[in-house]
Write an enzyme that holds these catalytic residues in place. Structure first.
Site, PDB file in Angstrom:
ATOM      1  N   GLU A  31       9.820  -5.476 -10.712  1.00  0.00           N
ATOM      2  CA  GLU A  31       8.824  -4.478 -10.298  1.00  0.00           C
ATOM      3  C   GLU A  31       7.681  -4.447 -11.312  1.00  0.00           C
ATOM      4  O   GLU A  31       7.926  -4.467 -12.532  1.00  0.00           O
ATOM      5  CB  GLU A  31       9.519  -3.119 -10.228  1.00  0.00           C
ATOM      6  CG  GLU A  31       9.105  -2.267  -9.075  1.00  0.00           C
ATOM      7  CD  GLU A  31       9.480  -2.833  -7.702  1.00  0.00           C
ATOM      8  OE1 GLU A  31       8.644  -3.532  -7.097  1.00  0.00           O
ATOM      9  OE2 GLU A  31      10.605  -2.580  -7.253  1.00  0.00           O
ATOM     10  N   ASP A  34       4.420  -8.684 -10.711  1.00  0.00           N
ATOM     11  CA  ASP A  34       3.593  -9.657  -9.965  1.00  0.00           C
ATOM     12  C   ASP A  34       2.200  -9.822 -10.563  1.00  0.00           C
ATOM     13  O   ASP A  34       1.759 -10.933 -10.819  1.00  0.00           O
ATOM     14  CB  ASP A  34       3.551  -9.347  -8.450  1.00  0.00           C
ATOM     15  CG  ASP A  34       3.091  -7.960  -8.066  1.00  0.00           C
ATOM     16  OD1 ASP A  34       2.836  -7.130  -8.964  1.00  0.00           O
ATOM     17  OD2 ASP A  34       2.982  -7.693  -6.846  1.00  0.00           O
ATOM     18  N   GLY A 120       6.991   3.334  -0.064  1.00  0.00           N
ATOM     19  CA  GLY A 120       7.091   2.175  -0.960  1.00  0.00           C
ATOM     20  C   GLY A 120       7.633   0.952  -0.255  1.00  0.00           C
ATOM     21  O   GLY A 120       8.166   0.047  -0.891  1.00  0.00           O
ATOM     22  N   LEU A 121       7.498   0.905   1.071  1.00  0.00           N
ATOM     23  CA  LEU A 121       8.004  -0.242   1.833  1.00  0.00           C
ATOM     24  C   LEU A 121       6.862  -1.129   2.337  1.00  0.00           C
ATOM     25  O   LEU A 121       7.071  -1.993   3.178  1.00  0.00           O
ATOM     26  CB  LEU A 121       8.849   0.231   3.017  1.00  0.00           C
ATOM     27  CG  LEU A 121      10.050   1.097   2.662  1.00  0.00           C
ATOM     28  CD1 LEU A 121      10.813   1.508   3.916  1.00  0.00           C
ATOM     29  CD2 LEU A 121      10.976   0.324   1.740  1.00  0.00           C
ATOM     30  N   SER A 122       5.660  -0.860   1.821  1.00  0.00           N
ATOM     31  CA  SER A 122       4.502  -1.718   2.101  1.00  0.00           C
ATOM     32  C   SER A 122       4.069  -1.749   3.552  1.00  0.00           C
ATOM     33  O   SER A 122       3.898  -2.815   4.154  1.00  0.00           O
ATOM     34  CB  SER A 122       4.777  -3.153   1.645  1.00  0.00           C
ATOM     35  OG  SER A 122       4.969  -3.157   0.294  1.00  0.00           O
ATOM     36  N   SER A 124       1.180  -1.014   4.454  1.00  0.00           N
ATOM     37  CA  SER A 124      -0.172  -1.577   4.490  1.00  0.00           C
ATOM     38  C   SER A 124      -0.129  -3.105   4.453  1.00  0.00           C
ATOM     39  O   SER A 124      -0.899  -3.765   5.158  1.00  0.00           O
ATOM     40  CB  SER A 124      -1.046  -1.005   3.376  1.00  0.00           C
ATOM     41  OG  SER A 124      -0.504  -1.299   2.124  1.00  0.00           O
ATOM     42  N   ASP A 169       3.835  -7.880  -2.044  1.00  0.00           N
ATOM     43  CA  ASP A 169       4.071  -7.257  -0.739  1.00  0.00           C
ATOM     44  C   ASP A 169       3.599  -8.154   0.398  1.00  0.00           C
ATOM     45  O   ASP A 169       4.312  -8.362   1.388  1.00  0.00           O
ATOM     46  CB  ASP A 169       3.338  -5.906  -0.648  1.00  0.00           C
ATOM     47  CG  ASP A 169       3.749  -4.974  -1.762  1.00  0.00           C
ATOM     48  OD1 ASP A 169       4.720  -5.293  -2.468  1.00  0.00           O
ATOM     49  OD2 ASP A 169       3.088  -3.942  -1.939  1.00  0.00           O
ATOM     50  N   TYR A 219      -1.508   3.472 -10.758  1.00  0.00           N
ATOM     51  CA  TYR A 219      -1.094   2.066 -10.623  1.00  0.00           C
ATOM     52  C   TYR A 219      -2.122   1.165 -11.325  1.00  0.00           C
ATOM     53  O   TYR A 219      -1.759   0.303 -12.137  1.00  0.00           O
ATOM     54  CB  TYR A 219      -1.006   1.715  -9.135  1.00  0.00           C
ATOM     55  CG  TYR A 219      -0.602   0.287  -8.865  1.00  0.00           C
ATOM     56  CD1 TYR A 219       0.730  -0.042  -8.630  1.00  0.00           C
ATOM     57  CD2 TYR A 219      -1.545  -0.742  -8.843  1.00  0.00           C
ATOM     58  CE1 TYR A 219       1.107  -1.369  -8.369  1.00  0.00           C
ATOM     59  CE2 TYR A 219      -1.183  -2.055  -8.594  1.00  0.00           C
ATOM     60  CZ  TYR A 219       0.140  -2.359  -8.360  1.00  0.00           C
ATOM     61  OH  TYR A 219       0.504  -3.664  -8.118  1.00  0.00           O
TER      62      TYR A 219
END
Ligand code: GLA
Length: 381
Positions: A31, A34, A120-122, A124, A169, A219
């Site tokens: 986490e 990336d 938080g499961l993306s 977008s 993502d 972020y």
């Protein structure tokens, strides 16, 4: 969902659209690595976005968002994004394809989805990937490769939504494969599928249903901290391009030159990059105890060093330990959303009952529970 989307498409545009879909994602471990050039270990899931799309022979994009009951129109070309939040993703994807010399002409679209928002499961990334995949298929004969499609989604976030996200993502959403997690080296783009069928265990997400304000700017700040730490280390070790290239010792060398906050952020990232590799090794031995232990270590780091957890997530994590859950941690960007939990089959019911009861008692609302299945990513239906 398919029938509802087609029905709306026919109502609005008088014909059938071509169906495309893409998925949300989980991430077992890795986490905030990336954008630091490190490893991630995600997989696409059985929650996603589906769209009916068809070129309309004009220069106008007409999109209807079924879940929001909202309609947006924009012209291909001019750089002004429409103001409905979701439409920025569609607009951004069109722009980013054009910027790369690809082709986009007017089209009609209706889309809907079942990725919970803000969990938080993306959701977008699923939206961006659906449209990037579809527009590549419809206007570019599939010539844009899938990694570039992921970058188109990522640049959409950077340039139209203000989030300086990494590639995880969009990559997971496009490359996802049923039953497999994917370890991606975010620096080189190399990736490897790992079949993931943990016999005797379940993967379950528990959604706190909270999303803390200013998560996007927090972020971006984390990313800046990492870049400052990497720049300081680079003065002594010229080949450090990203923080993930640095050894822990090299971070210690610059402790006096960077803020304590930047130091802690970097300490977390360097540890996390190694944990992904350790988890992959453990998986090859079917050693789920080690996988789980690494997940707890990640949670500790995200909570105390990277500081992207929150009271609700820490509560669920502690409760998981108490219930002897094998592994548990906050998943995704943080500041709310879900924990991901690796639970032995025989402990599952008791854990879920306890988590729902205790969480509700403490915070006054129930968390949501999602049993996820690792599924295929972007595709034409
Ligand atoms: C968000 C971003 C990703 C990644 C994760 C944290 O989901 O979109 O690029 O940085 O947070 O791992």
């Amino acid at each position: 969902m398919k029938a509802k989307i087609q029905e709306k498409f026919e109502n609005l545009f008088g014909e059938e659209g071509i169906l495309y879909a893409s998925a949300g994602r989980i991430n077992l471990i890795g986490e905030h690595t990336d954008y630091n050039g490190g490893y991630v270990f995600p997989g696409a899931i059985n929650f996603g976005i589906m769209a009916a799309i068809k070129p309309n022979g004009t220069n106008t994009v007409k999109v209807f968002a079924l879940d929001m009951d909202e309609y947006v129109e924009f012209e291909i070309g001019p750089e002004t994004a429409p103001d409905k939040h979701w439409s920025k993703y569609v607009f951004g994807v069109c722009q980013e394809i054009l910027k790369r010399g690809g082709k986009v002409e007017g089209f009609n679209a209706v889309f809907a989805g079942d990725v919970p928002n803000g969990a938080g499961l993306s959701s977008s990334a699923a939206l961006e990937s659906t449209f990037a995949f579809a527009l590549n298929d419809l206007f570019n004969e599939g010539r844009i490769d899938k990694f570039e499609l992921a970058k188109i989604g990522q640049s959409t976030e950077h340039n139209y939504c203000g989030v300086k996200c990494g590639i995880m993502d969009q990559f997971a959403s496009l490359f996802g494969k049923e039953g497999s997690l994917i370890r991606l080296n975010c620096k080189t783009g190399e990736y490897k599928y790992f079949p993931f069928h943990p016999k005797g265990y379940k993967l379950v997400l528990i959604d706190t249903c909270v999303k803390h304000l200013l998560a996007d700017s927090a972020y971006n700040k984390r990313r800046e901290s990492c870049e400052r730490a990497a720049a300081a280390i680079r003065k002594n070790h010229a080949d450090v391009e990203f923080l993930s290239d640095a050894k822990r010792l090299w971070l210690d060398e610059v402790r006096g030159e960077i803020t304590e906050e930047d130091f802690l952020r970097a300490e977390y990232v360097i540890g996390e990059v190694q944990r992904v590799l350790d988890v992959c090794d453990a998986l090859e031995r079917d050693d789920y105890e080690t996988v789980g232990e690494m997940m707890y270590q990640t949670h500790f780091g995200l909570s105390h060093l990277y500081e992207v957890s929150c009271e609700e997530l820490d509560f669920l994590n502690k409760l998981a330990r108490k219930c002897e859950v094998t592994g548990s941690r906050v998943m995704g960007g943080g500041f709310g959303g879900c924990t991901i939990n690796l639970v032995k089959d025989e402990l599952y019911d008791r854990f879920i009952d306890t988590a729902v009861e205790k969480f509700t008692e403490k915070f006054g609302h129930a968390p949501k529970v999602y049993d996820v299945v690792i599924s295929d990513g972007a595709r034409k239906l």
